[in-house]
Enzyme design. Structure first.
Site, PDB file in Angstrom:
ATOM      1  N   SER A 111       3.831  -0.734   3.938  1.00 25.23           N
ATOM      2  CA  SER A 111       4.869  -0.550   4.959  1.00 25.23           C
ATOM      3  C   SER A 111       6.223  -1.148   4.566  1.00 25.23           C
ATOM      4  O   SER A 111       6.930  -1.700   5.419  1.00 25.23           O
ATOM      5  CB  SER A 111       4.392  -1.088   6.312  1.00 25.23           C
ATOM      6  OG  SER A 111       3.243  -0.369   6.744  1.00 25.23           O
ATOM      7  N   ASN A 144       4.974   5.697  -4.434  1.00 26.81           N
ATOM      8  CA  ASN A 144       3.633   6.276  -4.487  1.00 26.81           C
ATOM      9  C   ASN A 144       3.616   7.425  -3.488  1.00 26.81           C
ATOM     10  O   ASN A 144       3.511   7.210  -2.291  1.00 26.81           O
ATOM     11  CB  ASN A 144       2.598   5.199  -4.116  1.00 26.81           C
ATOM     12  CG  ASN A 144       1.196   5.765  -4.001  1.00 26.81           C
ATOM     13  OD1 ASN A 144       0.947   6.924  -4.363  1.00 26.81           O
ATOM     14  ND2 ASN A 144       0.273   4.961  -3.503  1.00 26.81           N
ATOM     15  N   LYS A 184       1.444   9.618  -3.027  1.00 19.02           N
ATOM     16  CA  LYS A 184       0.091   9.968  -2.554  1.00 19.02           C
ATOM     17  C   LYS A 184      -0.088  11.490  -2.626  1.00 19.02           C
ATOM     18  O   LYS A 184       0.469  12.121  -3.518  1.00 19.02           O
ATOM     19  CB  LYS A 184      -0.147   9.391  -1.152  1.00 19.02           C
ATOM     20  CG  LYS A 184       0.149   7.884  -1.123  1.00 19.02           C
ATOM     21  CD  LYS A 184      -0.354   7.181   0.078  1.00 19.02           C
ATOM     22  CE  LYS A 184       0.008   5.704  -0.016  1.00 19.02           C
ATOM     23  NZ  LYS A 184      -0.504   4.914   1.083  1.00 19.02           N
ATOM     24  N   GLU A 221      -1.203  -5.407  -2.295  1.00 18.32           N
ATOM     25  CA  GLU A 221      -1.145  -4.466  -1.184  1.00 18.32           C
ATOM     26  C   GLU A 221      -2.209  -4.825  -0.158  1.00 18.32           C
ATOM     27  O   GLU A 221      -3.364  -4.365  -0.274  1.00 18.32           O
ATOM     28  CB  GLU A 221      -1.377  -3.041  -1.684  1.00 18.32           C
ATOM     29  CG  GLU A 221      -0.315  -2.547  -2.634  1.00 18.32           C
ATOM     30  CD  GLU A 221      -0.109  -1.040  -2.501  1.00 18.32           C
ATOM     31  OE1 GLU A 221       1.005  -0.626  -2.229  1.00 18.32           O
ATOM     32  OE2 GLU A 221      -1.100  -0.304  -2.633  1.00 18.32           O
ATOM     33  N   HIS A 237      -5.771   1.467  -6.481  1.00 16.39           N
ATOM     34  CA  HIS A 237      -5.179   1.501  -5.135  1.00 16.39           C
ATOM     35  C   HIS A 237      -6.298   1.419  -4.097  1.00 16.39           C
ATOM     36  O   HIS A 237      -7.390   1.963  -4.309  1.00 16.39           O
ATOM     37  CB  HIS A 237      -4.375   2.795  -4.963  1.00 16.39           C
ATOM     38  CG  HIS A 237      -3.577   2.807  -3.697  1.00 16.39           C
ATOM     39  ND1 HIS A 237      -4.144   3.103  -2.481  1.00 16.39           N
ATOM     40  CD2 HIS A 237      -2.271   2.527  -3.458  1.00 16.39           C
ATOM     41  CE1 HIS A 237      -3.208   3.011  -1.542  1.00 16.39           C
ATOM     42  NE2 HIS A 237      -2.057   2.662  -2.110  1.00 16.39           N
TER      43      HIS A 237
HETATM   44  P1  PGA Z   1       2.957   2.563   2.613  1.00 15.51           P
HETATM   45  O1  PGA Z   1       1.969   2.728   1.363  1.00 15.51           O
HETATM   46  O2  PGA Z   1       4.292   2.128   2.067  1.00 15.51           O
HETATM   47  O3  PGA Z   1       3.010   3.927   3.250  1.00 15.51           O
HETATM   48  O4  PGA Z   1       2.363   1.537   3.505  1.00 15.51           O
HETATM   49  C1  PGA Z   1       2.001   1.837   0.298  1.00 15.51           C
HETATM   50  C2  PGA Z   1       0.928   2.176  -0.695  1.00 15.51           C
HETATM   51  O5  PGA Z   1      -0.151   2.609  -0.299  1.00 15.51           O
HETATM   52  O6  PGA Z   1       1.129   2.046  -1.918  1.00 15.51           O
END
Ligand code: PGA
Length: 255
Positions: free
Chosen positions: A212, A9, A11, A166, A94
């Site tokens: 994470s 992802n 973002k 998540e 999300h």
């Molecule tokens: P992250 O994000 O791996 O940076 O914690 C995961 C997500 O939001 O899908």
């Protein structure tokens, strides 16, 4: 046997050239018959990423969609447009969409149904905040998000639906859930899927962990019996770390 999914992802990150370079580097990943890799870039780079992934087994996805197929919805992108662009996946609900863009359980449901009706595989995201966890509301929140997100949704299976757990407190914080915390909630999600769709279908649906995920914790998380892959944010923005997470999935499956 479930297929694992490792989805990046991205973002709101990358430029055109960074997106192309990242996708091209990940296109080199070895194929594995039980691990599906997918990249979810910002809308504007989907076509560029799709081109970089042509002739590879890595799929393209989007991070959001609107549920109406077309019309006067300024600024929105429909599920059918994403399918038309060659997307296979779309992330739905999300936590950043829910908290920053006021998405409700109802809109999540509409979007998920629109995605399914266009042949996209929705990655339905669910997860509790830190406050909710501390109030012992984790299971209640997950139950509400799962039931409302999948309200009226029938005929799904492991080839058409993916779920991602998540925990909001683990996203972008560097503080991943422990493997035991993840497994506990994943098993609960599986039990909810079983109630909705029966055991065989529940067993076929991949439930990803997100929050994470890094190359360092991937093996431990992916080794849990109900953790079927990862939705990876920060660590998906570097080809090397994303590929190491993919490798962790290959290793877990071969042990
Ligand atoms: P992250 O994000 O791996 O940076 O914690 C995961 C997500 O939001 O899908």
């Amino acid at each position: 046997m479930r297929t694992m999914v490792i989805a990046g992802n991205w973002k709101m990150n990358t430029t055109t050239s960074e997106a192309a370079a990242l996708a091209s580097a990940i296109a080199e990943a070895p194929r594995h018959e039980r691990v599906q890799l997918a990249l979810c870039p910002p809308f504007v780079y989907i076509d560029r990423v799709r081109q970089a992934l042509e002739q590879t087994a890595v799929a393209v996805g989007a991070q959001n969609c609107w549920h109406e197929p077309k019309g006067a919805f300024t600024g929105e992108v429909s599920a059918s447009m994403l399918a038309d662009m060659g997307c296979r996946y779309v992330i739905i609900g999300h936590s950043e969409r829910r908290t920053l863009f006021a998405e409700t359980d109802d809109t999540v449901n509409l979007k998920l149904r629109a995605a399914l009706s266009c042949g996209l595989i929705p990655i339905l995201c669910v997860g509790e905040t830190l406050h909710e966890r501390e109030q012992n509301e984790t299971f209640a929140v997950i139950q509400r998000q799962m039931q409302s997100g999948l309200q009226g949704v029938e005929g799904v299976n492991g080839s058409t639906l993916v779920v991602a757990y998540e925990p909001v407190w683990a996203i972008g914080t560097g503080r991943a859930a422990t493997s035991a915390q993840a497994q506990e909630v994943h098993a609960y999600i599986r039990s909810l899927l079983e109630t909705l769709y029966g055991s065989a279908i529940a067993q076929s649906i991949a439930v990803l962990y997100g929050g994470s995920v890094t190359p360092d914790n991937a093996v431990e998380l992916l080794s849990q019996s109900d953790v079927d892959g990862g939705l990876v944010g920060g660590a998906s923005l570097k080809a090397e770390s994303f590929l190491r997470i993919a490798e962790a999935a290959y290793n877990v499956l071969s042990t």
